[in-house]
Design a protein around this motif. Structure first.
Motif, short mmCIF file in Angstrom:
data_model
loop_
_atom_site.label_atom_id
_atom_site.label_comp_id
_atom_site.label_asym_id
_atom_site.label_seq_id
_atom_site.Cartn_x
_atom_site.Cartn_y
_atom_site.Cartn_z
N GLY A 97 8.56 -1.54 92.17
CA GLY A 97 10.00 -1.44 92.32
C GLY A 97 10.35 -0.48 93.43
N PRO A 98 11.58 -0.03 93.44
CA PRO A 98 12.58 -0.38 92.44
C PRO A 98 13.17 -1.77 92.65
N VAL A 99 13.60 -2.36 91.54
CA VAL A 99 14.35 -3.60 91.58
C VAL A 99 15.82 -3.22 91.47
N THR A 100 16.59 -3.62 92.45
CA THR A 100 18.02 -3.26 92.49
C THR A 100 18.84 -4.53 92.33
N LEU A 101 19.69 -4.54 91.31
CA LEU A 101 20.50 -5.73 91.01
C LEU A 101 21.94 -5.33 90.74
N SER A 102 22.81 -6.28 90.92
CA SER A 102 24.20 -6.09 90.50
C SER A 102 24.35 -6.54 89.06
N GLU A 103 25.32 -5.98 88.40
CA GLU A 103 25.58 -6.35 87.00
C GLU A 103 25.76 -7.87 86.89
N GLU A 104 25.21 -8.44 85.82
CA GLU A 104 25.25 -9.87 85.49
C GLU A 104 24.26 -10.70 86.30
N ALA A 105 23.46 -10.10 87.15
CA ALA A 105 22.43 -10.84 87.87
C ALA A 105 21.27 -11.17 86.94
N PHE A 106 20.45 -12.14 87.38
CA PHE A 106 19.26 -12.54 86.64
C PHE A 106 18.09 -11.63 87.01
N LEU A 107 17.32 -11.25 85.99
CA LEU A 107 16.21 -10.34 86.20
C LEU A 107 14.88 -11.02 85.91
N THR A 108 13.92 -10.82 86.80
CA THR A 108 12.52 -11.15 86.53
C THR A 108 11.67 -9.98 86.99
N ILE A 109 10.80 -9.51 86.13
CA ILE A 109 9.78 -8.52 86.49
C ILE A 109 8.43 -9.16 86.16
N ASN A 110 7.61 -9.33 87.19
CA ASN A 110 6.33 -10.01 87.01
C ASN A 110 5.27 -9.08 86.44
N CYS A 111 4.42 -9.66 85.60
CA CYS A 111 3.31 -8.93 85.01
C CYS A 111 2.14 -9.88 84.83
N THR A 112 0.96 -9.48 85.27
CA THR A 112 -0.26 -10.22 85.00
C THR A 112 -1.30 -9.28 84.42
N TYR A 113 -2.26 -9.83 83.70
CA TYR A 113 -3.25 -9.00 83.03
C TYR A 113 -4.63 -9.62 83.21
N THR A 114 -5.64 -8.77 83.10
CA THR A 114 -7.00 -9.30 83.08
C THR A 114 -7.29 -9.73 81.66
N ALA A 115 -8.01 -10.84 81.56
CA ALA A 115 -8.17 -11.46 80.24
C ALA A 115 -9.60 -11.34 79.75
N THR A 116 -9.78 -10.52 78.72
CA THR A 116 -11.00 -10.59 77.92
C THR A 116 -10.49 -10.96 76.54
N GLY A 117 -10.65 -12.21 76.21
CA GLY A 117 -10.06 -12.70 74.97
C GLY A 117 -8.57 -12.92 75.15
N TYR A 118 -7.85 -12.81 74.05
CA TYR A 118 -6.40 -13.03 74.08
C TYR A 118 -5.71 -11.81 73.49
#
Lengths: 114, 112
Positions: B9-30
């Motif tokens: 970030g920072p992610v800067t938005l105006s009120e009422e905007a749509f938000l997406t924050i991406n997240c990925t993880y390494t997978a050992t199992g679930y």
């Protein structure tokens, strides 16, 4: 009021001094954790404890010592503080293993080492 | 080792905007996956969770879906408010003693 508290909330100390940060929880949770929060690193686990007298290292344990003689207390000691240990420290607790989402965090201690 | 990567970030938005924050993880199992939120001057608190693939966690208008195909757990909200300004952390559960691995956090700033 039940909860998890940390003391002090703010601390300034000099390089080489010993500092102890206190953490106290009133829920009788089995598991307790110490994290440090640094810009660019997020939250990193220092030590954790599964029960009284059971502790284990996390990701960044060097320079820190913990003890847990009572379930409700989990002090973190910096034996000889260094400037790199300037950080915000968070304590957390959770009732049981296998339910990591139930980590409850304290308000944090902001430590500055000069 | 286990890790979590989230957008800077920072992610800067105006009120009422749509938000997406991406997240990925390494997978050992679930592993179980989480979003925590930290309001200014406070400790972290759990925002939502998903404990198995295809689960959707939701709370306070925020949602995230556990996607095992893409090892992702993106946080979304349809209409953000000024009061949503905070730092958001993605986290995964590690096997064993209920430890979590956190991402580095994404600061969200919402202006009126």
């Amino acid at each position: 009021d039940a909860g998890i508290t940390q003391s002090p909330r703010y601390k300034i100390t000099e390089t080489g001094r010993q500092v102890t940060l206190m953490c106290h929880q009133t829920w009788s949770h089995s598991y307790m954790f110490w994290y440090r929060q640094d810009l660019g690193h997020g939250l990193r686990l220092i030590y954790y404890s599964a029960a009284a007298d059971i502790t284990d290292k996390g990701e960044v344990p060097d320079g820190y010592v913990v003890s847990r003689s009572k379930t409700e207390n989990f002090p973190l000691t910096l034996e000889s503080a260094t400037r790199s240990q300037t950080s915000v420290y968070f304590c957390a607790s959770t009732p049981t293993s296998g339910r990591a989402w139930e980590q409850y965090f304290g308000p944090g201690t902001r430590l500055t080492v000069t | 080792g286990d890790s979590v990567t989230q957008m800077e970030g920072p992610v800067t938005l105006s009120e009422e905007a749509f938000l997406t924050i991406n997240c990925t993880y390494t997978a050992t199992g679930y592993p179980s996956l989480f979003w925590y939120v930290q309001y200014p001057g406070e400790g972290l608190q759990l925002l939502l969770k998903a404990t198995k693939a295809d689960d959707k966690g939701s709370n306070k208008g925020f949602e995230a879906t556990y996607r095992k195909e893409t090892t992702s757990f993106h946080l979304e909200k349809g209409s953000v408010q000024v009061s949503d300004s905070a730092v958001y952390f993605c986290a995964r559960e590690n096997s064993g003693y209920s430890t979590l691995t956190f991402g580095k956090g994404t600061m969200l700033l919402v202006s009126p």
